[in-house]
Design a protein around this motif. Structure first.
Motif, PDB file in Angstrom:
ATOM      1  N   TYR A  27      -2.237   3.296 -11.159  1.00 12.24           N
ATOM      2  CA  TYR A  27      -2.021   3.230  -9.718  1.00 12.24           C
ATOM      3  C   TYR A  27      -1.976   4.648  -9.145  1.00 12.24           C
ATOM      4  N   GLY A  28      -2.442   4.732  -7.896  1.00 12.33           N
ATOM      5  CA  GLY A  28      -2.628   6.032  -7.259  1.00 12.33           C
ATOM      6  C   GLY A  28      -1.416   6.932  -7.245  1.00 12.33           C
ATOM      7  N   PHE A  29      -0.213   6.342  -7.277  1.00 10.42           N
ATOM      8  CA  PHE A  29       0.975   7.200  -7.160  1.00 10.42           C
ATOM      9  C   PHE A  29       1.161   8.125  -8.344  1.00 10.42           C
ATOM     10  N   LYS A  30       0.462   7.846  -9.466  1.00 11.13           N
ATOM     11  CA  LYS A  30       0.547   8.779 -10.593  1.00 11.13           C
ATOM     12  C   LYS A  30      -0.126  10.116 -10.264  1.00 11.13           C
ATOM     13  N   ASN A  83      -4.338   8.188   4.102  1.00  9.94           N
ATOM     14  CA  ASN A  83      -3.742   8.848   2.941  1.00  9.94           C
ATOM     15  C   ASN A  83      -2.287   8.470   2.716  1.00  9.94           C
ATOM     16  N   ASN A  84      -1.888   8.554   1.462  1.00 12.69           N
ATOM     17  CA  ASN A  84      -0.477   8.527   1.124  1.00 12.69           C
ATOM     18  C   ASN A  84      -0.077   9.931   0.687  1.00 12.69           C
ATOM     19  N   PHE A  85       0.803  10.535   1.433  1.00  7.00           N
ATOM     20  CA  PHE A  85       1.280  11.889   1.122  1.00  7.00           C
ATOM     21  C   PHE A  85       2.601  12.014   1.888  1.00  7.00           C
ATOM     22  N   ARG A 125      -7.156   2.961  -7.065  1.00  5.50           N
ATOM     23  CA  ARG A 125      -6.425   1.716  -6.760  1.00  5.50           C
ATOM     24  C   ARG A 125      -4.970   2.056  -6.488  1.00  5.50           C
ATOM     25  N   CYS A 126      -4.546   1.864  -5.242  1.00  9.70           N
ATOM     26  CA  CYS A 126      -3.141   2.112  -4.893  1.00  9.70           C
ATOM     27  C   CYS A 126      -2.311   0.913  -5.297  1.00  9.70           C
ATOM     28  N   VAL A 127      -1.061   1.166  -5.635  1.00  7.85           N
ATOM     29  CA  VAL A 127      -0.130   0.108  -6.017  1.00  7.85           C
ATOM     30  C   VAL A 127       0.095  -0.865  -4.858  1.00  7.85           C
ATOM     31  N   GLU A 128      -0.221  -0.431  -3.643  1.00  8.23           N
ATOM     32  CA  GLU A 128      -0.078  -1.278  -2.462  1.00  8.23           C
ATOM     33  C   GLU A 128      -1.214  -2.288  -2.325  1.00  8.23           C
TER      34      GLU A 128
HETATM   35 MO   LIG Z   1      -0.503   4.651  -3.836  1.00 10.25          MO
END
Ligand SMILES: [Mo]
Ligand SMILES: Nc1nc2c(c(=O)[nH]1)N[C@H]1C(S)=C(S)[C@@H](COP(=O)(O)O)O[C@H]1N2
Length: 322
Positions: free
Chosen positions: A235-238, A80-82, A139-142
């Motif tokens: 991208y997922g960060f949104k 996860n990204n958190f 889709r993550c920006v990474e």
């Molecule tokens: Mo992400």
């Protein structure tokens, strides 16, 4: 932005050695399984979660994702990204399940709308008419991706309930703040809370979704319990997690990643294989859980959702508005 912060971010974003990372991750899981180390959060029977309203939900056949291969549950809930809970992919599952409470949970709706106020998250789910299941690409920006079966409701239902006024042009999502229980928030360089936003017409697109669950169960804390945004063409960060405030505004908010690194992250963040990140290509992606050798696949325009969303950006220069 101080050096310490830059260094950490660089590390977690570069992902230049996926294989090494994969191995260290498996090792961590192994240690947990043996019962050593970080309390084995994965194995706790009662990982806390809120927003139990509406479960079990029914699959919406229009978003069944039957052509897609769903990512295994373990990856979705432990990779996860958190950043509120640490910068490594394995941090959130451990750190978000040690005292942080997501039940009960209140969401405030504020700003340029007729029906503002504070709502218990379960009451809000009842008001919008319950939940459904949708399988979306993620889709993550990474440059890695998953396929995730979400539970939740279409964001447009919440917007209809709020009745934004004619002045409202944007919608802003703010994540929680709890620096006592969210270890990542003890690093103040990030500038908490995490903020994201959409143009109101983007938010009203059929795909924009408020998730309250994954795999037919309430969201685990690490995935953004009890309520998080999902915009699968971006991208997922949104997709702001653990939202406490939804605000209707006239101006676009300065979203967190744009504020931190505007040369790398913009407001729109539409998945676009033709617009590379300054530090890596966006033309392909690593499929998480896609086998020992971590298969790659080509990235699709708008993450494969061109039919649903392309009209939102007609005439826009997507290189400039990245
Ligand atoms: Mo992400
Ligand atoms: N509040 C908050 N929301 C967040 C993040 C974050 O660090 N904090 N990370 C984002 C990023 S970069 C991604 S890819 C997704 C990851 O969601 P997942 O862990 O459920 O797959 O959450 C997004 N939402």
């Amino acid at each position: 932005m101080n050096l310490k912060f830059n260094k950490n971010w660089q590390l977690s974003e570069s992902l230049v050695t996926p294989e090494k990372e994969y191995r260290s991750r498996t090792r961590r899981d192994f240690i947990k399984t043996l019962g050593f180390g970080a309390a084995g959060a994965l194995l706790l029977p009662n990982q806390s979660s809120a927003a139990t309203e509406g479960f079990p939900s029914k699959l919406n056949p229009n978003y069944s994702g039957k052509e897609l291969k769903v990512t295994p549950f373990n990856y979705v809930t432990s990779y996860n990204n958190f950043y509120e809970f640490g910068m490594d992919k394995g941090d959130p599952v451990t750190n978000s399940n040690q005292g942080w409470k997501t039940d009960p949970w209140t969401v405030e709706i504020r700003g340029l709308a007729r029906n503002t106020g504070k709502f218990d998250v379960n009451a809000l789910v009842r008001k919008v008419g319950g939940i459904e299941q949708r399988v979306y690409r993620h889709r993550c920006v990474e440059a890695w991706s998953m396929v995730i079966p979400w539970d939740g409701f279409q964001l447009s239902k919440l917007i209809a309930l709020a009745e934004p006024t004619a002045d409202a042009k944007y919608i802003t999502f703010t994540s929680f703040e709890d620096s006592k229980n969210a270890v990542g928030q003890q690093d103040s360089n990030f500038g908490w809370p995490y903020i994201e936003g959409l143009r109101l017409d983007e938010a009203q697109n059929e795909l924009a979704f408020m998730a309250t669950g994954v795999f037919g169960k309430p969201l685990p804390n690490q995935n953004g319990a009890p309520l998080r945004l999902v915009t699968p063409w971006k991208y997922g960060f949104k997709g702001a997690k653990s939202i406490v405030l939804i605000e209707f505004t006239q101006e676009a908010p300065l979203n967190t990643w744009q504020r931190i690194r505007s040369e790398e992250y913009g407001f729109y963040a539409n998945v676009n294989p033709k617009v590379d990140h300054p530090r890596w290509s966006q033309g392909s992606e690593r499929v998480i859980g896609g086998g020992v050798f971590n298969g790659r696949q080509s990235t699709l325009m708008f993450n494969g959702y061109e039919r649903q969303v392309a009209s939102l950006y007609k005439g826009m220069d997507l290189k400039r508005y990245y």
